[in-house]
Design a protein around this motif. Structure first.
Motif, PDB file in Angstrom:
ATOM      1  N   PHE A 160       0.831  -1.205   0.000  1.00 48.75           N
ATOM      2  CA  PHE A 160       0.000   0.000   0.000  1.00 48.75           C
ATOM      3  C   PHE A 160       0.868   1.259   0.000  1.00 48.75           C
ATOM      4  N   THR A 161       1.929   1.282   0.815  1.00 49.71           N
ATOM      5  CA  THR A 161       2.771   2.474   0.875  1.00 49.71           C
ATOM      6  C   THR A 161       3.453   2.733  -0.467  1.00 49.71           C
ATOM      7  N   ALA A 162       3.865   1.670  -1.147  1.00 51.67           N
ATOM      8  CA  ALA A 162       4.473   1.844  -2.465  1.00 51.67           C
ATOM      9  C   ALA A 162       3.501   2.501  -3.438  1.00 51.67           C
ATOM     10  N   LEU A 163       2.277   1.997  -3.479  1.00 49.18           N
ATOM     11  CA  LEU A 163       1.282   2.551  -4.389  1.00 49.18           C
ATOM     12  C   LEU A 163       0.938   3.996  -4.019  1.00 49.18           C
ATOM     13  N   ALA A 164       0.818   4.274  -2.707  1.00 51.52           N
ATOM     14  CA  ALA A 164       0.485   5.621  -2.266  1.00 51.52           C
ATOM     15  C   ALA A 164       1.608   6.600  -2.574  1.00 51.52           C
ATOM     16  N   ALA A 165       2.852   6.206  -2.310  1.00 55.77           N
ATOM     17  CA  ALA A 165       3.984   7.108  -2.548  1.00 55.77           C
ATOM     18  C   ALA A 165       4.108   7.471  -4.020  1.00 55.77           C
ATOM     19  N   TRP A 166       4.012   6.473  -4.886  1.00 56.59           N
ATOM     20  CA  TRP A 166       4.139   6.759  -6.312  1.00 56.59           C
ATOM     21  C   TRP A 166       2.933   7.513  -6.852  1.00 56.59           C
ATOM     22  N   SER A 167       1.756   7.274  -6.270  1.00 58.25           N
ATOM     23  CA  SER A 167       0.584   8.049  -6.673  1.00 58.25           C
ATOM     24  C   SER A 167       0.750   9.518  -6.293  1.00 58.25           C
ATOM     25  N   LEU A 168       1.243   9.773  -5.083  1.00 58.51           N
ATOM     26  CA  LEU A 168       1.474  11.162  -4.660  1.00 58.51           C
ATOM     27  C   LEU A 168       2.541  11.825  -5.528  1.00 58.51           C
ATOM     28  N   LEU A 169       3.590  11.076  -5.861  1.00 63.04           N
ATOM     29  CA  LEU A 169       4.618  11.649  -6.736  1.00 63.04           C
ATOM     30  C   LEU A 169       4.031  12.000  -8.091  1.00 63.04           C
ATOM     31  N   ALA A 170       3.162  11.135  -8.610  1.00 62.58           N
ATOM     32  CA  ALA A 170       2.527  11.421  -9.898  1.00 62.58           C
ATOM     33  C   ALA A 170       1.697  12.698  -9.825  1.00 62.58           C
TER      34      ALA A 170
ATOM     35  N   TYR B  11      -8.247  -2.886  17.590  1.00 62.39           N
ATOM     36  CA  TYR B  11      -7.174  -3.247  18.525  1.00 62.39           C
ATOM     37  C   TYR B  11      -6.132  -2.136  18.579  1.00 62.39           C
ATOM     38  N   PHE B  12      -5.856  -1.621  19.800  1.00 56.46           N
ATOM     39  CA  PHE B  12      -4.962  -0.471  19.913  1.00 56.46           C
ATOM     40  C   PHE B  12      -3.561  -0.781  19.415  1.00 56.46           C
ATOM     41  N   GLY B  13      -3.066  -1.985  19.660  1.00 53.70           N
ATOM     42  CA  GLY B  13      -1.711  -2.322  19.273  1.00 53.70           C
ATOM     43  C   GLY B  13      -1.442  -2.211  17.789  1.00 53.70           C
ATOM     44  N   SER B  14      -2.497  -2.210  16.968  1.00 58.07           N
ATOM     45  CA  SER B  14      -2.306  -2.113  15.519  1.00 58.07           C
ATOM     46  C   SER B  14      -2.195  -0.672  15.037  1.00 58.07           C
ATOM     47  N   ARG B  15      -2.486   0.302  15.879  1.00 59.80           N
ATOM     48  CA  ARG B  15      -2.565   1.679  15.379  1.00 59.80           C
ATOM     49  C   ARG B  15      -1.225   2.235  14.890  1.00 59.80           C
ATOM     50  N   PRO B  16      -0.113   1.979  15.579  1.00 63.23           N
ATOM     51  CA  PRO B  16       1.161   2.441  15.006  1.00 63.23           C
ATOM     52  C   PRO B  16       1.442   1.829  13.637  1.00 63.23           C
ATOM     53  N   ARG B  17       1.071   0.561  13.468  1.00 61.78           N
ATOM     54  CA  ARG B  17       1.241  -0.079  12.152  1.00 61.78           C
ATOM     55  C   ARG B  17       0.355   0.576  11.111  1.00 61.78           C
ATOM     56  N   LEU B  18      -0.874   0.905  11.483  1.00 59.13           N
ATOM     57  CA  LEU B  18      -1.797   1.521  10.532  1.00 59.13           C
ATOM     58  C   LEU B  18      -1.322   2.905  10.089  1.00 59.13           C
ATOM     59  N   MET B  19      -0.547   3.571  10.958  1.00 61.45           N
ATOM     60  CA  MET B  19      -0.045   4.904  10.607  1.00 61.45           C
ATOM     61  C   MET B  19       1.250   4.862   9.811  1.00 61.45           C
ATOM     62  N   MET B  20       1.860   3.701   9.695  1.00 66.94           N
ATOM     63  CA  MET B  20       3.149   3.600   9.022  1.00 66.94           C
ATOM     64  C   MET B  20       3.121   4.114   7.576  1.00 66.94           C
ATOM     65  N   PRO B  21       2.040   3.924   6.800  1.00 70.31           N
ATOM     66  CA  PRO B  21       2.044   4.482   5.438  1.00 70.31           C
ATOM     67  C   PRO B  21       2.077   6.007   5.382  1.00 70.31           C
ATOM     68  N   ALA B  22       1.881   6.692   6.519  1.00 66.24           N
ATOM     69  CA  ALA B  22       1.917   8.161   6.537  1.00 66.24           C
ATOM     70  C   ALA B  22       3.370   8.632   6.588  1.00 66.24           C
ATOM     71  N   PHE B  23       4.155   8.249   5.612  1.00 64.52           N
ATOM     72  CA  PHE B  23       5.590   8.533   5.613  1.00 64.52           C
ATOM     73  C   PHE B  23       5.937  10.020   5.594  1.00 64.52           C
ATOM     74  N   PRO B  24       5.085  10.941   5.068  1.00 67.89           N
ATOM     75  CA  PRO B  24       5.469  12.357   5.124  1.00 67.89           C
ATOM     76  C   PRO B  24       5.600  12.900   6.543  1.00 67.89           C
ATOM     77  N   LEU B  25       5.053  12.189   7.541  1.00 66.08           N
ATOM     78  CA  LEU B  25       5.273  12.596   8.927  1.00 66.08           C
ATOM     79  C   LEU B  25       6.758  12.600   9.281  1.00 66.08           C
ATOM     80  N   LEU B  26       7.538  11.815   8.564  1.00 65.14           N
ATOM     81  CA  LEU B  26       8.962  11.694   8.855  1.00 65.14           C
ATOM     82  C   LEU B  26       9.803  12.755   8.147  1.00 65.14           C
ATOM     83  N   LEU B  27       9.166  13.605   7.351  1.00 68.57           N
ATOM     84  CA  LEU B  27       9.925  14.635   6.647  1.00 68.57           C
ATOM     85  C   LEU B  27      10.529  15.662   7.602  1.00 68.57           C
ATOM     86  N   PRO B  28       9.804  16.166   8.616  1.00 64.19           N
ATOM     87  CA  PRO B  28      10.458  17.082   9.566  1.00 64.19           C
ATOM     88  C   PRO B  28      11.650  16.463  10.283  1.00 64.19           C
ATOM     89  N   PRO B  29      11.556  15.226  10.812  1.00 62.98           N
ATOM     90  CA  PRO B  29      12.761  14.638  11.414  1.00 62.98           C
ATOM     91  C   PRO B  29      13.896  14.449  10.407  1.00 62.98           C
TER      92      PRO B  29
END
Length: 398
Positions: free
Chosen positions: A174-184, A342-360
């Motif tokens: 999913f992250t691959a498809l989302a990243a390339w879609s955003l780049l397009a 399930y709460f434990g899955s929420r960090p995994r569900l947010m992993m495709p939000a890679f632009p969050l890592l742009l400021p760091p």
């Protein structure tokens, strides 16, 4: 210059045409450092897990390809959609909760290689992880330069739940498809963005975030141009490809929701299936109840983590990230937090939000001397590898 000279002058050689293959090769060469760093940090994670599993006398491949959601995907790949299980509390878990692209790829790869479905799932996930890292690099390079793109891909590879990138799950695909879609979208290639969004919509329900990002970006563009010209006809004609791309974008997601509706003879069947799994949208009430039920030190720590998440979103806004990138990021975060699952899955569900890592990523590049950034990434890679090994050897799903 005389007429004779004009007539007999040798014409200049035309500039060499750049083919699609040469452009792809050049793009790959540019991304090679990012792919190498990403592969290295994920290899470190696999090595740490392999060592920990061997020390514990456990099968190292089991948690990667044969537990939790991976089993459901493989069952779909083998038998189609036909499996349900009734839990002691009476809730029914149906495999219709899982979107079809990953199991379809598992089945296809297994059919043309000697790999089992589990091995095929790992091959798809690991390949998609490299493609995702390439797309993440490309988005970072488009926004802030190649060095930022390399660090951005590396940070995604050391994300706390990056161990899921080594599992037969849908996160890398999913992250691959989302990243390339955003780049397009950033490059104005709306048809390509729409087609990639169709595939993302066949991969995960969170493709709704990508669909919304494309649709709102297009709407804002049309409104701005119409406000300037006050003539709808030329604006629509000039943006015909954008409109077509946006029209394509939701078709994958809608196709699967309609498939479930027809199969179960109910227009809301898909949402009923998700509710049975506990994945319905409750506006964040389940998250609040979970925090309230924790001991106060744990609750305080979780609130601090959520505050950090909110601060990262604020930084993304302050950086003036392009509208489609920002909308996608915020939508992924919101979808991950307002569900009742399930709460434990929420960090995994947010992993495709890679632009969050742009400021760091930008902050790391400002460190002096430059070797400090590499040291920080190395420390994060070791911490991510150790955490991943601990979680994968545990009882609960990620």
């Amino acid at each position: 210059m005389s007429d004779h000279q004009l007539r007999t002058r040798t014409p200049a050689a035309p500039a060499p045409r750049t083919t699609g293959g040469s452009r792809t090769a050049a793009a790959f060469r540019a991304a090679a450092p990012a792919l190498a760093v990403y592969a290295a940090v994920r290899a470190l994670g696999l090595l740490a897990f392999w060592a920990a599993a061997s020390a514990a006398g456990k099968d190292p491949l089991g948690p990667l390809s044969g537990r939790w959601d991976s089993v459901w995907y493989q069952r779909i790949a083998e038998n189609g959609y036909r499996y349900t299980v009734t839990l002691p509390d009476g809730s029914v878990h149906s495999d219709l909760a899982f979107f079809p692209l990953l199991p379809a790829l598992e089945r296809a790869v297994s059919a043309v290689t000697p790999l089992t479905l589990g091995g095929a799932g790992l091959l798809v996930a690991w390949t998609a992880g490299l493609v995702a890292a390439w797309g993440i690099f490309a988005v970072g390079a488009e926004l802030r330069g190649r060095r930022t793109g390399v660090v951005l891909a590396a940070l995604w590879g050391v994300y706390p739940t990056a161990f899921v990138q080594s599992m037969a799950y849908t996160e890398t695909l999913f992250t691959a498809l989302a990243a390339w879609s955003l780049l397009a979208v950033l490059k104005g290639r709306w048809i390509a963005a729409g087609v990639l969004c169709v595939l993302a919509g066949l991969t995960r329900p969170s493709a709704a975030a990508l669909i919304a990002a494309l649709a709102i970006t297009a709407a804002v563009t049309l409104v701005r141009e119409y406000r300037d010209e006050r003539r709808a006809g030329p604006v629509l004609r000039r943006n015909a490809r954008m409109i077509a791309g946006v029209a394509l974008a939701p078709l994958g997601w809608l196709a699967y929701v309609v498939f479930v509706a027809v199969r179960e003879a109910s227009p809301v069947a898909y949402f009923d299936v998700q509710a049975q799994w506990g994945n319905n949208i409750d506006g964040g009430r389940a998250l609040a109840a979970f925090i309230a039920g924790l001991p106060w030190p744990a609750a305080l720590g979780l609130c601090a983590a959520l505050g950090l998440l909110g601060w990262l979103v604020v930084l993304c806004v302050r950086q003036r990230q392009p509208l489609p990138v920002l909308l996608y990021t915020v939508a992924i975060v919101v979808i991950s937090l307002i569900g009742a699952g399930y709460f434990g899955s929420r960090p995994r569900l947010m992993m495709p939000a890679f632009p969050l890592l742009l400021p760091p990523a930008i902050a790391l590049l400002r460190l002096r001397p430059p070797g400090r950034a590499a040291a920080v990434l190395a420390a994060l890679a070791c911490a991510s590898a150790a955490y991943g090994a601990w979680i994968l050897l545990g009882a609960g799903p990620p």
